[in-house]
Design an enzyme around this catalytic site. Structure first.
Site, PDB file in Angstrom:
ATOM      1  N   LYS A   1      -0.447  -5.955  11.789  1.00 34.33           N
ATOM      2  CA  LYS A   1       0.657  -6.654  11.148  1.00 34.33           C
ATOM      3  C   LYS A   1       1.739  -6.891  12.195  1.00 34.33           C
ATOM      4  CE  LYS A   1       3.455  -6.667   6.930  1.00 34.33           C
ATOM      5  NZ  LYS A   1       3.737  -5.992   5.644  1.00 34.33           N
TER       6      LYS A   1
ATOM      7  N   CYS B   1       0.405  -9.948   4.600  1.00 38.21           N
ATOM      8  CA  CYS B   1       1.581 -10.005   3.727  1.00 38.21           C
ATOM      9  C   CYS B   1       2.753 -10.777   4.331  1.00 38.21           C
ATOM     10  CB  CYS B   1       1.976  -8.578   3.339  1.00 38.21           C
ATOM     11  SG  CYS B   1       3.087  -8.481   1.901  1.00 38.21           S
TER      12      CYS B   1
ATOM     13  N   GLU C   1      -3.530  -5.595   0.877  1.00 39.69           N
ATOM     14  CA  GLU C   1      -2.821  -4.791   1.864  1.00 39.69           C
ATOM     15  C   GLU C   1      -2.580  -3.385   1.317  1.00 39.69           C
ATOM     16  OE1 GLU C   1       1.410  -4.923   4.336  1.00 39.69           O
ATOM     17  OE2 GLU C   1       1.309  -5.743   2.303  1.00 39.69           O
TER      18      GLU C   1
END
Length: 519
Positions: free
Chosen positions: A344, A378, A269
Site C-alpha cells: 500500500k 483502498c 483489504e
C-alpha cells in the site's frame, strides 16, 4: 524481520510437451492410476511423440510428473470404428494421425493420485481445447472410462449408471469431470477396454464442439476474445477462534469461484484482522504486528488454493513486518503457483495513528494468463497518478481490495474507481468487508458494496457498473469482462481521455528504482 522470500512459497507448475525422458515416471503414474491394466510400451510413447508432439502433454509440479494427456487428429466419419480403440488409436502408436483432419481424438488422460483434487484435468482439457482452436478443428472426441461402474454393476446396467452420473445422482471420478469440462455424452461403447475391469470394459463416447471452428479454413484467421471472468467477494467479518476457521470461509468462496470457472477472485483489504479476535488483546500497534506472525500460514494457504482451484487469487491484503517496519501488503497468488505482491502506497491517517503502517514505494503490474493487472489497496485508488502509472505499464484490470467503516468512506472508493475507469479506459473491481469485530480497535465496524466498474460509454453497462453486491451482506459477484472492448474504446470511444491528455501542459513524473520516469 527481513522480507519474506515469496519464492519459498511458490509451486513450480509446468505444462509442457511429453518427452521420452518422462517414460519411466509416466509408466509408474499409469500403474498407480490404472492398476491391473497393461501400461504403455516405450515404442508406443516414442511413436506418439514423433507423430504428433503437440498432442502429447503433461503437467509437472515441483519437478514431479503429476498428469499427462495423449491425443491425435482424425478426419471425422460417423461410420468410423469409434467402438474399437485399437483401430481408432492404431493400438496406441497413432500412425493414423491426420494433420489435415477435423477432429482431435483423446486417447488418455491421467492424474497421479498424489495430485488429485488440484483440477489438473481441467488444465489438460483446456489445453486440448486451445489446441483445437489453434488448429481450427471442429471437435474433440474421447472414449472415457467409467471406473465407478464396477461398484454398481450388480444393480445397474451401464446405461443406467451413466444416466445417473449425468443427472448427478451418482459420482464417477472420470465421467463427472468430463461432463463438468463441457463434454456431452453421445453413447456407450462395450468391450472398449476389456482389461478395464473397474469399467467392466465399457467406455463413454463423448464430444466437445469448437464454436470457433470455420469449415474449410486451413487455420483460425482471427483470435476470438475470450471473456475474463471476475469474482469479487464481499466478506463478513466475524469473531473466529483460529486461522483454520478463517481459511474454511475463504476456501468456500474460492471453491465457488472455481465452480463458475472464474479467472480471478478478489478478497478485501485487511480481512485478516478478524484473526485479532483469537489472539490475546494488546494495543493496536502491537496487535497489527501480531497479525504478521500469521503470514507464513496465509501464504501457504492461498498458494495452495490458487493451484487447487485453478483460479488467480488476489488475497485481499495483510499486515507484514519487514526489517522492523509494518506494511499493508496485497499478494497475488497465480494459478500457476507463482506469487507477487503490492505494498500500500498511501497510508490513511487512521492507519498511521492506530497501527503505525509504513508506505511502499512502487506501483507494480503483474503479468497473468489473462493479461496485465495492477493492485491498488483502498486509499491508493483515490490518487489518479497511480492508475496513470499502472495504465502506462499496460494494466487493463485494476483490483482494489478495500476496508471502510462508513458509507462515506466507501463512496470515496466507489467514485474514484469509476473516475479511474473513464480516465484510463480500463476496468476496476473493488472488494470490501462487512460485519463487525467487537472490541477490535480501528477494525470494529465495516461498510461495503463490492462492485466491478467499466468506462462510461455506449458499449458498456448503462451506468458504468458491470455488477455490484447488495450493500453490507456477505456475498460474491461474478461477471465477464471483454478486454478487446477496452482497446476499441481507447481508439474510437465517444471520448478518448488517454489520447487527449495535454502532455504539453502537464504530465505525471515519478521515481522508480532510482530513476525518474514520466507518463
Amino acid at each position: 524481520m527481513v522480507p519474506i522470500d515469496l519464492k519459498e512459497y511458490e509451486w513450480k507448475i509446468n505444462v509442457r510437451q511429453l518427452t521420452m525422458d518422462d517414460f519411466e515416471d509416466l509408466i509408474a503414474m499409469q500403474e498407480r492410476c490404472f492398476p491391473g491394466m497393461t501400461p504403455w510400451k516405450p515404442d508406443q510413447i516414442e511413436s506418439q511423440i514423433a507423430t504428433f508432439p503437440e498432442g502429447q502433454i503433461c503437467v509437472e509440479i515441483d519437478g514431479k510428473l503429476a498428469a499427462s494427456s495423449s491425443s491425435l487428429i482424425l478426419d471425422y466419419r460417423a461410420e468410423m470404428s469409434w467402438h474399437d480403440w485399437t483401430k481408432v488409436a492404431d493400438e496406441g502408436y497413432i500412425r493414423n494421425h491426420n494433420p489435415k483432419g477435423d477432429t482431435l481424438y483423446g486417447i488418455e488422460i491421467m492424474v497421479d493420485p498424489e495430485f488429485r483434487g488440484l483440477k489438473l484435468s481441467r488444465r489438460i482439457y483446456d489445453g486440448r481445447k486451445e489446441l483445437c482452436r489453434k488448429k481450427n478443428l471442429a471437435r474433440i472426441i474421447i472414449g472415457g472410462r467409467i471406473p465407478g461402474y464396477g461398484q454398481h454393476a450388480d444393480k445397474l446396467t451401464a446405461r443406467e449408471y451413466v444416466e445417473a452420473i449425468v443427472d448427478k445422482s451418482l459420482f464417477d471420478s472420470v465421467l463427472t469431470a468430463q461432463i463438468s469440462n463441457g463434454f456431452s455424452l453421445r453413447g456407450l461403447i462395450p468391450d472398449y477396454f476389456p482389461s478395464d475391469t473397474a469399467s467392466r470394459g465399457y467406455a463413454t463416447f463423448l464430444e466437445w464442439l469448437n464454436l470457433d471452428y470455420q469449415k474449410g479454413a486451413k487455420r483460425r484467421f482471427h483470435n476470438p476474445v475470450e471473456p475474463i471472468r471476475i469474482a469479487a467477494v464481499q466478506y463478513l467479518m466475524r469473531p473466529i477462534n483460529s486461522f483454520d476457521e478463517m481459511a474454511q470461509q475463504c476456501e468456500f468462496f474460492i471453491d465457488v469461484a472455481s465452480d463458475y470457472k472464474c479467472d480471478f477472485v478478489l478478497f478485501p483489504e485487511l480481512f485478516t484482522t478478524q484473526l485479532l479476535s483469537c489472539v490475546p488483546n494488546s494495543r493496536p500497534g502491537q496487535a497489527a504486528r501480531q497479525l504478521s506472525e500469521f503470514t507464513p500460514q496465509y501464504l501457504d494457504f492461498f498458494t495452495e488454493m490458487a493451484v487447487k482451484y485453478d483460479v488467480n487469487v488476489i488475497g485481499g491484503s495483510h499486515f507484514a513486518v519487514e526489517q522492523g517496519e509494518l506494511f499493508n501488503i496485497s499478494y497475488l497468488f497465480r494459478r500457476d503457483g507463482t506469487l507477487g505482491k503490492q505494498y500500500k502506497l498511501h497510508i490513511t491517517p487512521s492507519e498511521r495513528k492506530w497501527w503505525g503502517v509504513s508506505p511502499g514505494n512502487k506501483v507494480e503490474v503483474f503479468d497473468t494468463d489473462c493479461g496485465t493487472i495492477a493492485i491498488l489497496i483502498c486509499y491508493d485508488i483515490e490518487f489518479p497518478e497511480l492508475v496513470r502509472i499502472a495504465a502506462q505499464k499496460g494494466a487493463q484490470l485494476i483490483f482494489v481490495p478495500f476496508n471502510t467503516d462508513t458509507k462515506h468512506g466507501y463512496l470515496r472508493i466507489r467514485h474514484c474507481a469509476l473516475a479511474r475507469c473513464v480516465e484510463n479506459h480500463l476496468y476496476v473491481a473493488v472488494s470490501g468487508c462487512t460485519g463487525n469485530l467487537p472490541f477490535v480497535e480501528n477494525s470494529d465496524i465495516h461498510y461495503a458494496q463490492s462492485a466491478i466498474f467499466t468506462p462510461a460509454d455506449a458499449e458498456f453497462s448503462r451506468d458504468a457498473v458491470a455488477a455490484e453486491c447488495n450493500a453490507n451482506i456477505e456475498t460474491m459477484i461474478i461477471h465477464d469482462l471483454d478486454l478487446e472492448m477496452l482497446r476499441r474504446h481507447k481508439e474510437s470511444g465517444s471520448v478518448q481521455n488517454w489520447n487527449d491528455r495535454r502532455r504539453d501542459l502537464y504530465k505525471v513524473v515519478y521515481q522508480e528504482d532510482g530513476e525518474e520516469k514520466e507518463v
